[in-house]
Design a protein around this motif. Structure first.
Motif, PDB file in Angstrom:
ATOM      1  N   ALA A 170      -8.425  26.779 -14.750  1.00 13.60           N
ATOM      2  CA  ALA A 170      -9.135  26.805 -13.466  1.00 13.60           C
ATOM      3  C   ALA A 170     -10.379  27.676 -13.503  1.00 13.60           C
ATOM      4  O   ALA A 170     -11.378  27.377 -12.850  1.00 13.60           O
ATOM      5  N   CYS A 171     -10.348  28.762 -14.283  1.00 12.55           N
ATOM      6  CA  CYS A 171     -11.501  29.653 -14.326  1.00 12.55           C
ATOM      7  C   CYS A 171     -12.728  28.964 -14.925  1.00 12.55           C
ATOM      8  O   CYS A 171     -13.845  29.100 -14.408  1.00 12.55           O
ATOM      9  N   ASN A 172     -12.531  28.197 -15.998  1.00 11.34           N
ATOM     10  CA  ASN A 172     -13.663  27.476 -16.579  1.00 11.34           C
ATOM     11  C   ASN A 172     -14.088  26.298 -15.707  1.00 11.34           C
ATOM     12  O   ASN A 172     -15.264  25.939 -15.682  1.00 11.34           O
ATOM     13  N   LEU A 173     -13.131  25.683 -14.998  1.00  8.95           N
ATOM     14  CA  LEU A 173     -13.489  24.626 -14.058  1.00  8.95           C
ATOM     15  C   LEU A 173     -14.339  25.197 -12.931  1.00  8.95           C
ATOM     16  O   LEU A 173     -15.337  24.583 -12.521  1.00  8.95           O
ATOM     17  N   SER A 184     -21.446  23.107  -4.028  1.00 10.18           N
ATOM     18  CA  SER A 184     -20.394  22.100  -4.045  1.00 10.18           C
ATOM     19  C   SER A 184     -19.379  22.351  -2.934  1.00 10.18           C
ATOM     20  O   SER A 184     -18.958  23.486  -2.688  1.00 10.18           O
ATOM     21  N   SER A 185     -18.972  21.288  -2.268  1.00 17.45           N
ATOM     22  CA  SER A 185     -17.991  21.419  -1.189  1.00 17.45           C
ATOM     23  C   SER A 185     -16.641  21.901  -1.708  1.00 17.45           C
ATOM     24  O   SER A 185     -15.840  22.455  -0.947  1.00 17.45           O
ATOM     25  N   TRP A 186     -16.369  21.716  -3.003  1.00 16.01           N
ATOM     26  CA  TRP A 186     -15.096  22.167  -3.570  1.00 16.01           C
ATOM     27  C   TRP A 186     -14.998  23.688  -3.540  1.00 16.01           C
ATOM     28  O   TRP A 186     -13.910  24.245  -3.442  1.00 16.01           O
ATOM     29  N   ILE A 187     -16.132  24.375  -3.628  1.00 14.71           N
ATOM     30  CA  ILE A 187     -16.121  25.834  -3.614  1.00 14.71           C
ATOM     31  C   ILE A 187     -15.646  26.344  -2.261  1.00 14.71           C
ATOM     32  O   ILE A 187     -14.955  27.357  -2.162  1.00 14.71           O
ATOM     33  N   TYR A 188     -15.990  25.614  -1.202  1.00 15.74           N
ATOM     34  CA  TYR A 188     -15.661  26.061   0.142  1.00 15.74           C
ATOM     35  C   TYR A 188     -14.327  25.508   0.645  1.00 15.74           C
ATOM     36  O   TYR A 188     -13.710  26.091   1.538  1.00 15.74           O
ATOM     37  N   SER A 189     -13.874  24.412   0.084  1.00 13.87           N
ATOM     38  CA  SER A 189     -12.653  23.778   0.601  1.00 13.87           C
ATOM     39  C   SER A 189     -11.394  24.202  -0.144  1.00 13.87           C
ATOM     40  O   SER A 189     -10.303  24.236   0.436  1.00 13.87           O
ATOM     41  N   THR A 190     -11.520  24.533  -1.428  1.00 13.52           N
ATOM     42  CA  THR A 190     -10.336  24.747  -2.272  1.00 13.52           C
ATOM     43  C   THR A 190     -10.514  25.963  -3.171  1.00 13.52           C
ATOM     44  O   THR A 190     -11.552  26.117  -3.814  1.00 13.52           O
ATOM     45  N   LYS A 191      -9.487  26.788  -3.225  1.00 11.12           N
ATOM     46  CA  LYS A 191      -9.500  27.933  -4.135  1.00 11.12           C
ATOM     47  C   LYS A 191      -8.809  27.529  -5.423  1.00 11.12           C
ATOM     48  O   LYS A 191      -7.643  27.108  -5.405  1.00 11.12           O
ATOM     49  N   LEU A 192      -9.509  27.638  -6.539  1.00 12.94           N
ATOM     50  CA  LEU A 192      -8.964  27.277  -7.844  1.00 12.94           C
ATOM     51  C   LEU A 192      -8.242  28.474  -8.444  1.00 12.94           C
ATOM     52  O   LEU A 192      -8.823  29.552  -8.584  1.00 12.94           O
ATOM     53  N   ILE A 193      -6.980  28.281  -8.805  1.00  9.39           N
ATOM     54  CA  ILE A 193      -6.201  29.352  -9.416  1.00  9.39           C
ATOM     55  C   ILE A 193      -5.582  28.857 -10.715  1.00  9.39           C
ATOM     56  O   ILE A 193      -5.358  27.656 -10.898  1.00  9.39           O
ATOM     57  N   ALA A 205     -10.161  40.751 -19.754  1.00 11.17           N
ATOM     58  CA  ALA A 205     -11.574  41.092 -19.597  1.00 11.17           C
ATOM     59  C   ALA A 205     -12.363  40.007 -18.853  1.00 11.17           C
ATOM     60  O   ALA A 205     -13.528  40.212 -18.530  1.00 11.17           O
ATOM     61  N   ASP A 206     -11.737  38.864 -18.603  1.00 11.49           N
ATOM     62  CA  ASP A 206     -12.411  37.786 -17.885  1.00 11.49           C
ATOM     63  C   ASP A 206     -12.392  38.113 -16.392  1.00 11.49           C
ATOM     64  O   ASP A 206     -11.437  37.816 -15.679  1.00 11.49           O
ATOM     65  N   ILE A 207     -13.466  38.717 -15.915  1.00 12.92           N
ATOM     66  CA  ILE A 207     -13.507  39.209 -14.540  1.00 12.92           C
ATOM     67  C   ILE A 207     -13.408  38.060 -13.540  1.00 12.92           C
ATOM     68  O   ILE A 207     -12.706  38.159 -12.530  1.00 12.92           O
ATOM     69  N   LEU A 208     -14.098  36.957 -13.814  1.00 10.52           N
ATOM     70  CA  LEU A 208     -14.041  35.817 -12.894  1.00 10.52           C
ATOM     71  C   LEU A 208     -12.613  35.323 -12.740  1.00 10.52           C
ATOM     72  O   LEU A 208     -12.147  35.051 -11.628  1.00 10.52           O
ATOM     73  N   CYS A 209     -11.913  35.206 -13.845  1.00 12.46           N
ATOM     74  CA  CYS A 209     -10.528  34.714 -13.816  1.00 12.46           C
ATOM     75  C   CYS A 209      -9.631  35.683 -13.059  1.00 12.46           C
ATOM     76  O   CYS A 209      -8.819  35.263 -12.224  1.00 12.46           O
ATOM     77  N   ARG A 210      -9.761  36.985 -13.336  1.00 12.99           N
ATOM     78  CA  ARG A 210      -8.878  37.974 -12.729  1.00 12.99           C
ATOM     79  C   ARG A 210      -9.114  38.125 -11.232  1.00 12.99           C
ATOM     80  O   ARG A 210      -8.183  38.375 -10.469  1.00 12.99           O
TER      81      ARG A 210
END
Length: 311
Positions: A170-173, A184-193, A205-210
């Motif tokens: 999900a982090c790379n997606l 993108s509307s996906w950023i506002y409608s759905t939280k990717l985990i 160390a992957d800050i975005l993922c954490r």
């Protein structure tokens, strides 16, 4: 890219509502009615069928018994199978037992001596296990192909997108979506985990993922993902509100059909996968009824007659 959407699965899904939260982007008024959070789970399964041997082609074979090419490439049957010897191409190489050629290892030689296969089957389902849709990745499980699959599944029902989508990458997606289209509307409608099992192996160390893809943050940022339970000894524990491994369970069930699907034509493969999804949906519903986990009709009458729960 072929994909399938199961009928009715983009409406408010019964037996997949687990938690409540305010409307996205709006503060909740104390005492007001709350909506329901839906979590979908996605995963790739190595369940291929054969396609044209040309590395840049995704077309079906003319002959699935012993053929190698689609109709447009049949003329290549009489040409040397070593790609660099007659046509320049780019794409992943096919690893095979070949002798060295002009200093190039046999396994790195791109050839058309046998048909290729699709890379994987991508399945999407609700956290209760009920399938929503599926798609095929042809060369790799890349973020661009995965995004196309989920866009296709919800393109006619954008308001029914899940509140959360659990996926092992999900982090790379998320990086791909933000890079390609920050609005993108996906950023506002759905939280990717990231699903709970694969999150353990992601780099600390992957800050975005954490920060953005944690399936069970303990800082209170995502209370919909955390439940508080009390054990038999009266001790309080925090647990995950959703099962993020339902796609893995579906993929295990599909193992029993792998040998048959591998030998099918593209049309028969697509039809069979869709039927298998419908059969699995019935199994999930029967299991829920047996455990008395289905919701009463009175509940659905209330949901369907209340503006607070848009369909």
């Amino acid at each position: 890219m072929q994909s399938g959407v199961l009928p009715g699965q983009n409406n408010l899904p019964r037996r997949s509502l687990h938690w409540e939260k305010p409307e996205v982007g709006q503060p909740r008024v104390p005492g007001s009615a709350r909506g329901y959070v839906r979590l979908a789970v996605m995963d790739g399964k190595k369940l291929p069928h054969r396609i044209c041997a040309v590395s840049i082609c995704e077309g079906p074979l003319v002959n699935y018994k012993n053929g190698r090419f689609r109709k447009d490439h049949l003329d290549m049957r009489s040409i040397c199978g070593i790609i660099p010897s007659h046509i320049p191409q780019t794409g992943p190489s096919l690893h095979s037992e070949l002798p060295e050629l002009n200093g190039t290892a046999g396994g790195n030689i791109v050839h058309t001596f046998r048909a290729r296969s699709t890379y994987c089957l991508q399945t999407v389902q609700w956290s209760c296990g009920c399938p929503i849709g599926w798609g095929k990745c042809y060369r790799s499980e890349s973020s661009s192909q995965v995004l196309k699959i989920i866009v296709r599944i919800w393109e006619l029902h954008p308001d029914s997108r899940p509140s959360f989508l659990a996926y092992d990458d999900a982090c790379n997606l998320l990086r791909h979506i933000v890079t390609q289209n920050p609005n993108s509307s996906w950023i506002y409608s759905t939280k990717l985990i990231v699903d709970a099992w694969h999150y353990i192996g992601h780099q600390a160390a992957d800050i975005l993922c954490r920060i953005w893809c944690n399936p069970a943050p303990t800082n209170g940022s995502q209370p919909d993902l955390i439940s508080v339970s009390i054990d038999d000894n009266g001790r309080t524990h925090t647990t995950r509100s959703f099962n993020t491994e339902t796609a893995e369970q579906l993929n295990t069930w599909l193992n029993g059909y792998e040998a048959k699907l591998r030998q099918m034509s593209d049309v028969n493969y697509d039809f069979s996968v869709h039927v298998l999804m419908l059969l699995y949906k019935e199994l999930v519903e029967k299991r829920a009824e047996k455990k008395n986990e289905d919701l009463a009709e009175e509940f659905w009458d209330k949901v369907e007659s209340t503006d607070q729960f848009p369909m």
